[in-house]
Design a protein around this motif. Sequence first.
Motif, PDB file in Angstrom:
ATOM      1  N   LYS A  95      35.371  46.621  14.355  1.00  8.36           N
ATOM      2  CA  LYS A  95      36.241  45.587  13.788  1.00  8.36           C
ATOM      3  C   LYS A  95      37.181  46.180  12.739  1.00  8.36           C
ATOM      4  O   LYS A  95      38.376  45.877  12.709  1.00  8.36           O
ATOM      5  N   GLU A  96      36.647  47.055  11.898  1.00 10.78           N
ATOM      6  CA  GLU A  96      37.437  47.627  10.815  1.00 10.78           C
ATOM      7  C   GLU A  96      38.397  48.712  11.298  1.00 10.78           C
ATOM      8  O   GLU A  96      39.543  48.782  10.843  1.00 10.78           O
ATOM      9  N   ASN A  97      37.950  49.561  12.202  1.00 12.70           N
ATOM     10  CA  ASN A  97      38.765  50.702  12.612  1.00 12.70           C
ATOM     11  C   ASN A  97      39.770  50.377  13.705  1.00 12.70           C
ATOM     12  O   ASN A  97      40.854  50.973  13.752  1.00 12.70           O
ATOM     13  N   LEU A  98      39.438  49.454  14.595  1.00 10.61           N
ATOM     14  CA  LEU A  98      40.340  49.117  15.688  1.00 10.61           C
ATOM     15  C   LEU A  98      41.124  47.839  15.420  1.00 10.61           C
ATOM     16  O   LEU A  98      42.065  47.531  16.147  1.00 10.61           O
ATOM     17  N   ASN A  99      40.703  47.104  14.386  1.00 11.22           N
ATOM     18  CA  ASN A  99      41.358  45.837  14.060  1.00 11.22           C
ATOM     19  C   ASN A  99      41.381  44.921  15.282  1.00 11.22           C
ATOM     20  O   ASN A  99      42.421  44.391  15.682  1.00 11.22           O
ATOM     21  N   VAL A 100      40.200  44.749  15.881  1.00 12.03           N
ATOM     22  CA  VAL A 100      40.053  43.894  17.062  1.00 12.03           C
ATOM     23  C   VAL A 100      38.923  42.898  16.829  1.00 12.03           C
ATOM     24  O   VAL A 100      38.015  43.143  16.037  1.00 12.03           O
ATOM     25  N   PRO A 101      38.957  41.771  17.523  1.00 12.38           N
ATOM     26  CA  PRO A 101      37.804  40.870  17.497  1.00 12.38           C
ATOM     27  C   PRO A 101      36.608  41.543  18.159  1.00 12.38           C
ATOM     28  O   PRO A 101      36.772  42.253  19.163  1.00 12.38           O
ATOM     29  N   VAL A 102      35.414  41.318  17.616  1.00 12.44           N
ATOM     30  CA  VAL A 102      34.217  41.940  18.178  1.00 12.44           C
ATOM     31  C   VAL A 102      33.101  40.916  18.323  1.00 12.44           C
ATOM     32  O   VAL A 102      33.011  39.947  17.563  1.00 12.44           O
ATOM     33  N   ILE A 103      32.260  41.174  19.300  1.00 16.93           N
ATOM     34  CA  ILE A 103      31.021  40.421  19.502  1.00 16.93           C
ATOM     35  C   ILE A 103      29.882  41.344  19.103  1.00 16.93           C
ATOM     36  O   ILE A 103      29.766  42.457  19.612  1.00 16.93           O
ATOM     37  N   ALA A 104      29.046  40.888  18.171  1.00 20.58           N
ATOM     38  CA  ALA A 104      27.869  41.654  17.767  1.00 20.58           C
ATOM     39  C   ALA A 104      26.672  41.186  18.587  1.00 20.58           C
ATOM     40  O   ALA A 104      26.557  40.005  18.946  1.00 20.58           O
ATOM     41  N   VAL A 105      25.767  42.112  18.861  1.00 21.50           N
ATOM     42  CA  VAL A 105      24.581  41.789  19.648  1.00 21.50           C
ATOM     43  C   VAL A 105      23.438  42.686  19.187  1.00 21.50           C
ATOM     44  O   VAL A 105      23.664  43.740  18.594  1.00 21.50           O
ATOM     45  N   GLY A 106      22.206  42.270  19.458  1.00 20.69           N
ATOM     46  CA  GLY A 106      21.054  43.115  19.153  1.00 20.69           C
ATOM     47  C   GLY A 106      20.142  42.536  18.100  1.00 20.69           C
ATOM     48  O   GLY A 106      20.362  42.709  16.907  1.00 20.69           O
ATOM     49  N   ARG A 107      19.139  41.778  18.538  1.00 13.66           N
ATOM     50  CA  ARG A 107      18.114  41.207  17.648  1.00 13.66           C
ATOM     51  C   ARG A 107      18.731  40.352  16.541  1.00 13.66           C
ATOM     52  O   ARG A 107      18.464  40.548  15.356  1.00 13.66           O
ATOM     53  N   VAL A 115      28.737  36.110  17.712  1.00 14.47           N
ATOM     54  CA  VAL A 115      27.378  36.645  17.721  1.00 14.47           C
ATOM     55  C   VAL A 115      26.719  36.316  19.055  1.00 14.47           C
ATOM     56  O   VAL A 115      26.677  35.146  19.463  1.00 14.47           O
ATOM     57  N   ALA A 116      26.229  37.340  19.732  1.00 15.78           N
ATOM     58  CA  ALA A 116      25.525  37.154  21.000  1.00 15.78           C
ATOM     59  C   ALA A 116      24.027  37.086  20.751  1.00 15.78           C
ATOM     60  O   ALA A 116      23.463  37.966  20.095  1.00 15.78           O
ATOM     61  N   VAL A 117      23.401  36.050  21.281  1.00 11.43           N
ATOM     62  CA  VAL A 117      21.964  35.828  21.102  1.00 11.43           C
ATOM     63  C   VAL A 117      21.316  35.904  22.481  1.00 11.43           C
ATOM     64  O   VAL A 117      21.453  34.970  23.286  1.00 11.43           O
ATOM     65  N   GLY A 118      20.643  37.003  22.763  1.00 12.15           N
ATOM     66  CA  GLY A 118      20.083  37.220  24.087  1.00 12.15           C
ATOM     67  C   GLY A 118      18.664  36.718  24.247  1.00 12.15           C
ATOM     68  O   GLY A 118      18.418  35.673  24.841  1.00 12.15           O
ATOM     69  N   ARG A 119      17.711  37.465  23.709  1.00 16.12           N
ATOM     70  CA  ARG A 119      16.302  37.088  23.889  1.00 16.12           C
ATOM     71  C   ARG A 119      16.019  35.699  23.332  1.00 16.12           C
ATOM     72  O   ARG A 119      15.206  34.952  23.873  1.00 16.12           O
ATOM     73  N   GLY A 120      16.696  35.360  22.237  1.00 15.63           N
ATOM     74  CA  GLY A 120      16.489  34.037  21.662  1.00 15.63           C
ATOM     75  C   GLY A 120      16.833  32.929  22.630  1.00 15.63           C
ATOM     76  O   GLY A 120      16.154  31.906  22.693  1.00 15.63           O
ATOM     77  N   MET A 121      17.897  33.127  23.414  1.00 10.98           N
ATOM     78  CA  MET A 121      18.277  32.103  24.390  1.00 10.98           C
ATOM     79  C   MET A 121      17.435  32.161  25.653  1.00 10.98           C
ATOM     80  O   MET A 121      17.314  31.152  26.352  1.00 10.98           O
ATOM     81  N   LEU A 122      16.852  33.308  25.955  1.00 10.99           N
ATOM     82  CA  LEU A 122      15.897  33.339  27.065  1.00 10.99           C
ATOM     83  C   LEU A 122      14.668  32.507  26.718  1.00 10.99           C
ATOM     84  O   LEU A 122      14.108  31.821  27.573  1.00 10.99           O
ATOM     85  N   ARG A 123      14.264  32.565  25.450  1.00  8.02           N
ATOM     86  CA  ARG A 123      13.096  31.799  25.022  1.00  8.02           C
ATOM     87  C   ARG A 123      13.419  30.314  24.861  1.00  8.02           C
ATOM     88  O   ARG A 123      12.556  29.464  25.097  1.00  8.02           O
ATOM     89  N   ASN A 124      14.632  30.011  24.452  1.00  8.23           N
ATOM     90  CA  ASN A 124      14.958  28.637  24.076  1.00  8.23           C
ATOM     91  C   ASN A 124      16.390  28.304  24.485  1.00  8.23           C
ATOM     92  O   ASN A 124      17.335  28.741  23.827  1.00  8.23           O
ATOM     93  N   PRO A 125      16.577  27.513  25.546  1.00  8.87           N
ATOM     94  CA  PRO A 125      17.926  27.149  25.964  1.00  8.87           C
ATOM     95  C   PRO A 125      18.704  26.405  24.879  1.00  8.87           C
ATOM     96  O   PRO A 125      19.938  26.387  24.897  1.00  8.87           O
ATOM     97  N   TYR A 126      17.969  25.797  23.954  1.00 12.58           N
ATOM     98  CA  TYR A 126      18.591  24.969  22.913  1.00 12.58           C
ATOM     99  C   TYR A 126      18.648  25.708  21.582  1.00 12.58           C
ATOM    100  O   TYR A 126      18.675  25.088  20.516  1.00 12.58           O
TER     101      TYR A 126
END
Length: 345
Positions: free
Chosen positions: A275-287, A306-317
Amino acid sequence: MKDLFTPYEMMDLKLKNRVVMPPMCQYSVDNKDGIATDWHYMHYVSRAIGGAGLIIIEMTDVEPDGRISDYDLGIWSDEQIPALARIVEACHSYGAKVGIQIAHAGRKAEDAPVPVAPSAVPFNSESKTPRELTTEEVKGMVEKFRLGVRRAIQAGFDVIELHGAHGYLIHQFHSPLTNRRTDEYGEDLTLFGKEVIHAAKSEMPTGMPLIMRISAKEYVEGGYGINESLEFSKVYKEAGADIFHISAGGEGAIAAAGMPGTHAAYQVPLAREFKENLNVPVIAVGRLDEPVLANAVIGNEDADLVAVGRGMLRNPYWTLEAAVALNKETDIPKQYGPGFPRIKG
């Protein structure tokens, strides 16, 4: 101040919040024809009902032998469009926008009789040795990506993600570990990725953003690090990538040296660097499954989404539960109102 439930807008993509369901393979195409099933429909639509702002459909492959397994989704045939369109339409009806991750597994195509790759370098001692693509075949692969994007647009997706991470084909081309070619695609390790970006953009509406998923570090002996990934990602940005989805790893067995952390938010510093070096929008992921933590990533301006992976596998809501935890307002289905009395629906 921005938070997890602040709307987000990038070009023509308008999201009601900053919660992303990242692509996660379901390996559930029992007919092995690449066509999305009722499982995929229920899986993705339930997350739309559950409040996610953006849902990115799992790795969907541009040819049969480009799948990790024969149970993966495909986008190499027009016959695969209607089932995807059905998912998109339903998710839209619940207020979510939908993307799709278009990809090719390259040397990591486990069920391909003979996988293909930039060079004949196997993933590990147990995997098949891939066949090196000819120069003409590489150009043909770019065309397969283009046609895959065309089908995705026909299915009604709001955004396209190219999978340039986790050791799959685009990653294999820009990694010196796996690209040992002597032709133009070896002289310029970013050439294949650039051409795929150009091909994708040629099919996409002008206002539709293109996401590039990147492994910012390889975490393997002799692999590239953040400085190198920033350099090749600058090239991808210039080629037309609009948003970067920052992950790591995937191009070999994890080495003892430089092993990634397993703690919460361990990849957020990588997203911040982009985000800082490329001055682009970013999606963060990972726990990032804890709502307070996910919210802090946005509030601290470490990432835009923010990408929420395992959390959404456990809980659709997960998203609705996060609104409760953070005391934020969000839309909820009227049928679920009694279950979320603190949320204005």
